[in-house]
Design an enzyme around this catalytic site. Structure first.
Site, PDB file in Angstrom:
ATOM      1  N   HIS A 195      56.496 -45.259  16.037  1.00 46.88           N
ATOM      2  CA  HIS A 195      55.891 -44.651  17.220  1.00 46.88           C
ATOM      3  C   HIS A 195      56.293 -43.207  17.477  1.00 46.88           C
ATOM      4  O   HIS A 195      55.850 -42.635  18.469  1.00 46.88           O
ATOM      5  CB  HIS A 195      56.237 -45.492  18.461  1.00 46.88           C
ATOM      6  CG  HIS A 195      57.712 -45.671  18.691  1.00 46.88           C
ATOM      7  ND1 HIS A 195      58.222 -46.222  19.840  1.00 46.88           N
ATOM      8  CD2 HIS A 195      58.776 -45.359  17.912  1.00 46.88           C
ATOM      9  CE1 HIS A 195      59.541 -46.260  19.774  1.00 46.88           C
ATOM     10  NE2 HIS A 195      59.893 -45.751  18.600  1.00 46.88           N
ATOM     11  N   HIS A 196      57.114 -42.606  16.627  1.00 45.85           N
ATOM     12  CA  HIS A 196      57.557 -41.230  16.888  1.00 45.85           C
ATOM     13  C   HIS A 196      56.738 -40.178  16.139  1.00 45.85           C
ATOM     14  O   HIS A 196      56.811 -38.994  16.483  1.00 45.85           O
ATOM     15  CB  HIS A 196      59.033 -41.050  16.489  1.00 45.85           C
ATOM     16  CG  HIS A 196      59.996 -41.805  17.350  1.00 45.85           C
ATOM     17  ND1 HIS A 196      60.037 -41.655  18.712  1.00 45.85           N
ATOM     18  CD2 HIS A 196      60.954 -42.715  17.032  1.00 45.85           C
ATOM     19  CE1 HIS A 196      60.987 -42.437  19.213  1.00 45.85           C
ATOM     20  NE2 HIS A 196      61.541 -43.101  18.224  1.00 45.85           N
TER      21      HIS A 196
END
Length: 612
Positions: A195-196
């Site tokens: 998710h980064h």
């Protein structure tokens, strides 16, 4: 070991699964490593899969199958085979088997590898090209000393980087497509959840944001999608991607303070059209199960009641578990899995993804337990024998216990955060809608494999074909357009500046399906006379238009050669006819196509005269 349970009895006492579960796994995902000593280990996904398999979650079993005496007992004249419509319950399993409708605990799929075109639905072309070409040897040069695309030591360029990203993204895309098709209620991809990753930059061990790609696929069918993140780190990459839209609500429960990535304040609520559609719940170190669900359940309940998403993407990062090497929370295995059970209870299609988690044995335990929760199974605490048994000693239990870390989340702090978050949610309109549009799909030939992407013609090739067709028509028609009228002999041979300018683009209006209109030149007064775009001259030879008449292009110029005038447009009926001291060759009723001096019936190539 006598303490280990038999995997055959793992499902005893559990209820029949009420949801259709699709599970995606690629056996190559555990072959990659960032570098020796890096906390992110893709090997944890292989460990989780091995434990899931040995617990029997992937077996083709029917939980309500009757206990028939004898192996494979089956009567050919059972009542369900007769004309009677009455079916006794104990024959249900046999009937399902014969009809090909045997159920599974969950269906297991190997996802396709995501292509560059699929990755560029979110990421830039340059960034994906970079990931495909970068190697450990070229990383320093291609990143400009670590300041471009791969910044710092968190995201190294390791061997097989692009293949690893394609596996992760392919699993999430496959899970989203299966939910869209209605073939599954829950789809699981433990290789996803990175998710980064940003649009043009890797961050926090994440290179390609498979979550954003999966959500974009879900948005083709569902008007609203909810993203829930229980990773100990803030899901900044997903929030940034959908920060200005109301079609995706992001909700992140994360550790906040001097902690990576440093974003996710409760006041970060989105902007423009997406204002109040970004929910951030900042938490402090040492939060326990009780404190966590004191804020998790009310917030999620309010979002589900008010936002009413068509699908939920659940990121189950295991670094929020107790004892994680990088996290600081104190959640147990049951507390972490309770988030999964609570989201499942709403009956909305769920795509469940992995994420962080840096104590590999606890990651495997947590993801196995949450897979069982989605399948409606209750697993025994004693671990079955598996390939990585030595990792789980000395207790060999399906458990992650809390430690003695202090909880820095007092009740008044959690109540204040919960109140502020719900106040922000009250400003939302009820269930924002999206315009219904046709969902683009693939053609039948593409679906069954008759047509591939490589078979599709490039637009530039189409332009080249049209130019070739134009040149051919010009040569065959003597420089005249077949669509031109008698009073408008439109030249197609480049004599017109208008045509030269149009075909130099090349043919923009033609590519767009339009018909280029003839541009009239401005009217001017020359020598006291009105002239529509052409200058008049007293000398006819000086007038390029032939005394204001459009000039036709001929095969021969008007001139005299050896005392014989060249013949132009003379109609001779398809024979070699003597003409003056030469011979003219014609075809049909057309004009003269060849002329040469008389050479005794022999052509210029000393061959018989032909009509070519």
């Amino acid at each position: 070991m006598s303490t280990l349970s038999d995997p055959v009895t793992a499902g005893e006492g559990s209820s029949k699964p009420s949801k259709r579960v699709a599970y995606y796994y690629d056996q190559d995902v555990g072959n990659y490593t960032y570098y020796l000593g890096h906390p992110m280990k893709p090997h944890r996904i292989r460990m989780a899969h091995n434990l899931i398999v040995n617990y029997g979650l992937t077996d083709e079993i029917e939980n309500d199958a009757p206990n028939l005496n004898g192996e494979g007992k089956r009567e050919l004249n059972d009542e369900f085979l007769s004309l009677s419509t009455t079916i006794i319950p104990e024959n249900k399993f046999i009937k399902n088997s014969l009809s090909g409708s045997r159920s599974k605990t969950m269906q297991v799929f190997r996802p396709h590898r995501a292509t560059k075109a699929e990755m560029t639905r979110f990421h830039t072309d340059e960034y994906i090209e970079f990931l495909e070409n970068v190697t450990p040897e070229l990383a320093e040069e291609m990143t400009g000393g670590g300041v471009r695309c791969l910044i710092g030591e968190d995201c190294p360029a390791f061997d097989g980087l692009f293949e690893f990203c394609s596996i992760s993204a392919g699993g999430s895309l496959g899970a989203a497509e299966r939910l869209n098709s209605g073939a599954a209620d829950i789809a699981i991809n433990w290789a996803g959840g990175l998710h980064h990753a940003k649009k043009t930059e890797a961050s926090g061990f994440c290179y390609v944001n498979d979550i954003v790609l999966g959500i974009l696929e879900l948005l083709r069918i569902h008007p609203r999608v909810l993203y829930i993140d229980v990773d100990v780190h803030h899901g900044d990459g997903v929030e940034e991607a959908f920060y200005t839209t109301d079609r995706v609500m992001t909700c992140s429960f994360h550790r906040f303070g001097e902690f990576f990535p440093g974003t996710g304040d409760v006041r970060d609520i989105g902007m423009k059209r997406g204002k109040n559609y970004a929910v951030n719940v900042p938490l402090r170190d040492g939060i326990t199960d009780e404190s966590y669900h004191m804020i998790f359940k009310p917030v999620i309940q309010h979002i589900m009641d008010w936002y009413r998403p068509g699908a939920v993407v659940l990121q189950m990062g295991a670094d929020s578990l107790s004892g994680d090497k990088l996290g600081g929370f104190n959640l147990t295995l049951n507390g972490h899995g309770e988030c999964t059970s609570f989201v499942k209870s709403f009956g909305v299609p769920v795509m469940m993804l992995g994420g962080g988690g840096y104590t590999t044995k606890n990651v495997a335990r947590a993801w196995t337990n949450e897979t069982a929760v989605m399948c409606g199974r209750t697993l025994p605490e004693d671990l079955p024998y598996n390939q990585y048994m030595e990792y789980y000693g000395p207790r060999y239990k399906l458990e992650v216990l809390a430690n003695n870390t202090d909880d820095h989340n007092p009740t008044d702090y959690l109540e204040k955060i919960r109140t502020q978050v719900i106040d922000n949610l009250r400003n939302l309109p009820h269930a924002p809608s999206a315009q219904i549009q046709h969902v683009p799909g693939q053609s039948i030939s593409r679906l069954i494999g008759l047509t591939k992407e490589s078979d599709l013609k490039d637009p530039d090739d189409e332009i080249d074909d049209r130019v070739k067709k134009y040149v051919m028509q010009k040569n065959l028609n003597g420089g005249y357009s077949p669509n031109s009228s008698d009073d408008e002999d439109t030249p197609m041979n480049g004599d017109s500046d208008e045509d030269d300018a149009a075909y130099a683009l090349p043919g923009r209006s033609r590519r767009q399906g339009g018909i280029r209109s003839r541009r009239r030149l401005p009217t001017r007064i020359v020598n006291g006379k009105r002239n529509n775009g052409h200058e008049e001259s007293d000398d006819e030879d000086d007038d390029p238009c032939g005394a204001n008449k459009k000039k036709k292009r001929n095969f021969f110029n008007k001139s005299t050669t050896n005392g014989v005038q060249s013949i132009v447009n003379k109609k001779i009926n398809g024979i070699a006819t003597p003409y003056g001291n030469g011979t003219a060759i014609t075809i049909g009723n057309g004009g003269v196509v060849e002329f040469w001096k008389d050479a005794g019936g022999i052509s210029r190539g000393e061959s018989p005269i032909s009509t070519v």
